[in-house]
Design a protein around this motif. Sequence first.
Motif, PDB file in Angstrom:
ATOM      1  N   SER A  77      33.767  53.567  10.569  1.00 53.90           N
ATOM      2  CA  SER A  77      33.409  53.951   9.208  1.00 53.90           C
ATOM      3  C   SER A  77      33.233  55.456   9.127  1.00 53.90           C
ATOM      4  CB  SER A  77      32.115  53.239   8.803  1.00 53.90           C
ATOM      5  OG  SER A  77      31.048  53.662   9.633  1.00 53.90           O
ATOM      6  N   PRO A  78      33.529  56.050   7.958  1.00 55.42           N
ATOM      7  CA  PRO A  78      33.344  57.501   7.796  1.00 55.42           C
ATOM      8  C   PRO A  78      31.899  57.932   7.967  1.00 55.42           C
ATOM      9  CG  PRO A  78      34.737  56.579   6.057  1.00 55.42           C
ATOM     10  CD  PRO A  78      34.153  55.423   6.797  1.00 55.42           C
ATOM     11  N   ARG A  79      30.933  57.058   7.627  1.00 53.50           N
ATOM     12  CA  ARG A  79      29.529  57.436   7.753  1.00 53.50           C
ATOM     13  C   ARG A  79      29.167  57.731   9.202  1.00 53.50           C
ATOM     14  NH1 ARG A  79      24.823  55.222   9.102  1.00 53.50           N
ATOM     15  NH2 ARG A  79      25.834  53.258   9.625  1.00 53.50           N
ATOM     16  N   ILE A  80      29.632  56.888  10.121  1.00 56.79           N
ATOM     17  CA  ILE A  80      29.335  57.109  11.537  1.00 56.79           C
ATOM     18  C   ILE A  80      30.013  58.377  12.029  1.00 56.79           C
ATOM     19  CG2 ILE A  80      29.596  56.134  13.851  1.00 56.79           C
ATOM     20  CD1 ILE A  80      29.411  53.387  12.648  1.00 56.79           C
ATOM     21  N   HIS A  81      31.226  58.626  11.539  1.00 58.61           N
ATOM     22  CA  HIS A  81      31.937  59.843  11.936  1.00 58.61           C
ATOM     23  C   HIS A  81      31.174  61.095  11.504  1.00 58.61           C
ATOM     24  CE1 HIS A  81      34.978  62.916  12.360  1.00 58.61           C
ATOM     25  NE2 HIS A  81      34.988  63.106  11.050  1.00 58.61           N
ATOM     26  N   HIS A  82      30.715  61.125  10.266  1.00 63.85           N
ATOM     27  CA  HIS A  82      29.975  62.285   9.770  1.00 63.85           C
ATOM     28  C   HIS A  82      28.622  62.413  10.474  1.00 63.85           C
ATOM     29  CE1 HIS A  82      33.070  62.940   6.924  1.00 63.85           C
ATOM     30  NE2 HIS A  82      32.750  61.937   6.112  1.00 63.85           N
ATOM     31  N   GLN A  83      27.989  61.289  10.769  1.00 63.39           N
ATOM     32  CA  GLN A  83      26.706  61.318  11.465  1.00 63.39           C
ATOM     33  C   GLN A  83      26.857  61.908  12.866  1.00 63.39           C
ATOM     34  OE1 GLN A  83      24.968  57.451  11.911  1.00 63.39           O
ATOM     35  NE2 GLN A  83      23.225  58.187  13.079  1.00 63.39           N
ATOM     36  N   LEU A  84      27.878  61.489  13.591  1.00 63.26           N
ATOM     37  CA  LEU A  84      28.102  62.026  14.928  1.00 63.26           C
ATOM     38  C   LEU A  84      28.497  63.498  14.872  1.00 63.26           C
ATOM     39  CD1 LEU A  84      30.033  59.049  16.557  1.00 63.26           C
ATOM     40  CD2 LEU A  84      27.700  59.785  17.072  1.00 63.26           C
ATOM     41  N   HIS A  85      29.276  63.872  13.872  1.00 65.01           N
ATOM     42  CA  HIS A  85      29.674  65.270  13.731  1.00 65.01           C
ATOM     43  C   HIS A  85      28.463  66.159  13.457  1.00 65.01           C
ATOM     44  CE1 HIS A  85      32.351  68.628  13.000  1.00 65.01           C
ATOM     45  NE2 HIS A  85      31.803  68.817  11.809  1.00 65.01           N
ATOM     46  N   ALA A  86      27.554  65.700  12.583  1.00 73.22           N
ATOM     47  CA  ALA A  86      26.343  66.471  12.304  1.00 73.22           C
ATOM     48  C   ALA A  86      25.438  66.564  13.532  1.00 73.22           C
ATOM     49  CB  ALA A  86      25.592  65.840  11.133  1.00 73.22           C
ATOM     50  N   LEU A  87      25.325  65.461  14.274  1.00 72.61           N
ATOM     51  CA  LEU A  87      24.493  65.479  15.476  1.00 72.61           C
ATOM     52  C   LEU A  87      25.081  66.399  16.540  1.00 72.61           C
ATOM     53  CD1 LEU A  87      22.013  64.390  16.904  1.00 72.61           C
ATOM     54  CD2 LEU A  87      23.344  62.400  17.618  1.00 72.61           C
ATOM     55  N   THR A  88      26.397  66.471  16.610  1.00 66.11           N
ATOM     56  CA  THR A  88      27.038  67.397  17.547  1.00 66.11           C
ATOM     57  C   THR A  88      26.664  68.841  17.228  1.00 66.11           C
ATOM     58  OG1 THR A  88      28.911  65.885  17.805  1.00 66.11           O
ATOM     59  CG2 THR A  88      29.247  68.180  18.448  1.00 66.11           C
TER      60      THR A  88
END
Length: 316
Positions: A42-53
Amino acid sequence: SHSSRVSAPAPLLNRRMIKSWRNLTEQQADNAMKQQTTRRHSPRIHHQLHALTIVCFLTAILQSAALGLLIAFLQDFEFARFDLNRLLVYQPAHELLWRALCLASGSGAISLLCVTAGWSDLISRRFQSLTKFAIIAMGLAAYAALDSYFMMMTQFSDLARDVSYSYSPSQLSTIQLASLTITQFLTKLLLISNTLESVAGIVLALSSFLTDRFPRPVAWLGLVLWLGAINASVLASLGHTDLALKVYFGSRLLLIVWAAAFGSACAIKSAQQRTPGKRSGEAARELSSQDSQKSEHAEPRPPLESSNQFSEEQAP
């Protein structure tokens, strides 16, 4: 009509019922697999991981900057022979470096709180109460750290300026107040902030081991980090302040390594989630092809008369 309903052989009815139940079960399993594939990509998980990175790497940069500024500030001070009077005279000559050090350290505390919030989202929902406790503990630790850093940036700077520009640098009241300020700083930093950070980190690290697909090297490194950091609080409570400061700064070095490793793991996972729609479409097409293959190898349907008899039998 009654004779047509009872004319259907019992083995044929049983075979049709078993086959219908099997098809329904396979369809439910395929739908669950499709939902799981879509949720994983899902895009939400992608954006969440990108922000955490980004937050992890920012934490590593801020902690590195704080240690670098501390080394630059103390390179001419000879901290091994610590003297409060010398520090009160030395600090005003490096005012900008001192303020930059306090700001970098405070920003590092805030970024670590953001890392904790993102880390808790990756933990299994079974440990939701523990993750909430960890976030609250890290929030209190960040508040105590900010209070201590800003106290040193403002109050201690004013005291050092008064001592440096006065005619009598050995004023007893000013030096006593400066000594009290340093004592409060060490108490808030080592006994309060560091203890709460360590407890929150240990809780999240242990929860990470019980979470599926969480990077085990990151969990192990985090556990070693926070178990080592809490030793600084124990040493400070026992009165070994010099040794506690050495352990604390050593844990800050390990914190930089851990934050960089955590950010790298999140970046790798985020790269796998970069095209969630395409991945979900490919997974759906693969499942559709599997369904078509199953239908091709399925047994032929019975004659129309038997099928009608079966449907009539099921009607009320």
